[in-house]
Design a protein around this motif. Structure first.
Motif, short mmCIF file in Angstrom:
data_model
loop_
_atom_site.label_atom_id
_atom_site.label_comp_id
_atom_site.label_asym_id
_atom_site.label_seq_id
_atom_site.Cartn_x
_atom_site.Cartn_y
_atom_site.Cartn_z
N THR A 169 0.83 -1.21 0.00
CA THR A 169 0.00 0.00 0.00
C THR A 169 0.87 1.26 0.00
OG1 THR A 169 -0.17 -0.13 2.42
CG2 THR A 169 -1.96 -1.10 1.14
N LYS A 170 2.01 1.20 0.68
CA LYS A 170 2.92 2.35 0.69
C LYS A 170 3.58 2.53 -0.68
CE LYS A 170 4.07 2.20 5.62
NZ LYS A 170 5.16 2.08 6.63
N ASP B 263 1.35 4.17 -3.24
CA ASP B 263 1.35 5.63 -3.08
C ASP B 263 2.64 6.22 -3.66
OD1 ASP B 263 0.35 8.19 -1.84
OD2 ASP B 263 2.23 7.99 -0.72
N ARG C 142 -0.94 8.45 -5.39
CA ARG C 142 -2.23 8.43 -4.69
C ARG C 142 -2.26 7.20 -3.81
NH1 ARG C 142 -3.41 9.99 -9.92
NH2 ARG C 142 -4.65 11.88 -10.20
N THR C 143 -2.94 7.31 -2.69
CA THR C 143 -3.08 6.14 -1.84
C THR C 143 -4.05 5.14 -2.47
OG1 THR C 143 -4.93 7.04 -0.57
CG2 THR C 143 -2.71 7.57 0.20
N THR C 144 -3.97 3.91 -2.00
CA THR C 144 -4.90 2.88 -2.50
C THR C 144 -6.34 3.30 -2.23
OG1 THR C 144 -3.23 1.21 -2.02
CG2 THR C 144 -5.45 0.42 -2.41
N LYS D 50 -5.00 3.89 3.41
CA LYS D 50 -4.63 5.30 3.37
C LYS D 50 -3.15 5.52 3.66
CE LYS D 50 -9.23 6.95 4.75
NZ LYS D 50 -10.00 7.78 5.71
N THR E 101 0.59 6.27 3.35
CA THR E 101 1.37 7.07 2.41
C THR E 101 2.85 6.71 2.52
OG1 THR E 101 1.57 8.85 4.04
CG2 THR E 101 -0.27 8.99 2.49
#
Length: 206
Positions: free
Chosen positions: A144-145, A148, A153-155, A183, A185
């Motif tokens: 997820t990081k 970003d 953009r975040t997932t 979310k 980052t």
């Protein structure tokens, strides 16, 4: 006035001609060729001496990492394994999302928009069902990081833009249950180990 303009133009032509004549009068010294010097290379005239040169690829030198304890080394190796495991997925998400944005930019029809988004969502879900679902919690957090980092953009933001706020909320709620945060980052200063692993991984030199 015309005569004056012609006179100036003639003066410039003569001056340029004299300058070229001066330049051509300087003897050019070429390097002595050996019998095995058969490769043509570029050269630069440096004060009358032709200096051969060839362009070289960039060489990146990394310092050897020194660890305080074997446990620190083991932790870094685990992190490296996890980063290299999920990095291809982040790069895939980047390429697929950029392709979606390009397609949406040249499409004005709303139905066509939905069709493009649906196709992108189906492609990512297919990858999730076959590969990403096998990731560990730690690998999912890193992924997820990295999304970003690559997409900007975040997932959570990507899901919200393509699927709407309701689905983004649902996905985030499910993710939180298993220890993920859509979310998350990426801050290269805070993730210096991850950043160093990525830079030395060779993903951007393929």
């Amino acid at each position: 006035m015309k005569f004056c303009s012609l006179f100036i133009l003639l003066f410039v032509i003569i001056a340029v001609g004299e300058l070229k004549a001066q330049e051509s009068s300087v003897p050019v010294k070429f390097p002595v060729r050996g019998k095995n010097d058969t490769i043509r290379v570029a050269s630069t005239n440096e004060d009358g001496e032709m200096i051969p040169w060839i362009p070289l690829n960039e060489v990146v030198i990394y310092g050897a990492r020194i660890f305080k304890t074997p446990a620190d080394r083991a932790a870094f190796n685990r992190l490296r394994y996890n980063v290299l495991k999920v990095m291809p997925y982040a790069l895939f998400a980047k390429r697929r999302y950029e392709q979606l944005e390009r397609d949406l930019a040249v499409t004005t029809d709303r139905k066509a928009h939905k069709k493009l988004v649906k196709a992108c969502d189906a492609e990512i879900k297919k990858m999730f069902n076959t590969e990403i679902k096998e990731l560990t919690i730690t690998q999912g957090q890193i992924l997820t990081k990295l999304i970003d980092r690559e997409v900007g953009r975040t997932t959570y933001e990507i899901v919200k833009e393509t699927q709407g706020g309701v689905k983004a909320f649902i996905y985030q709620s499910v993710a939180r249950v298993v220890g993920h945060n859509l979310k998350s980052t990426y801050n290269p200063e805070e993730e210096r180990d991850i950043e160093s692993i990525i830079q030395s991984s060779g993903f951007y030199h393929q």
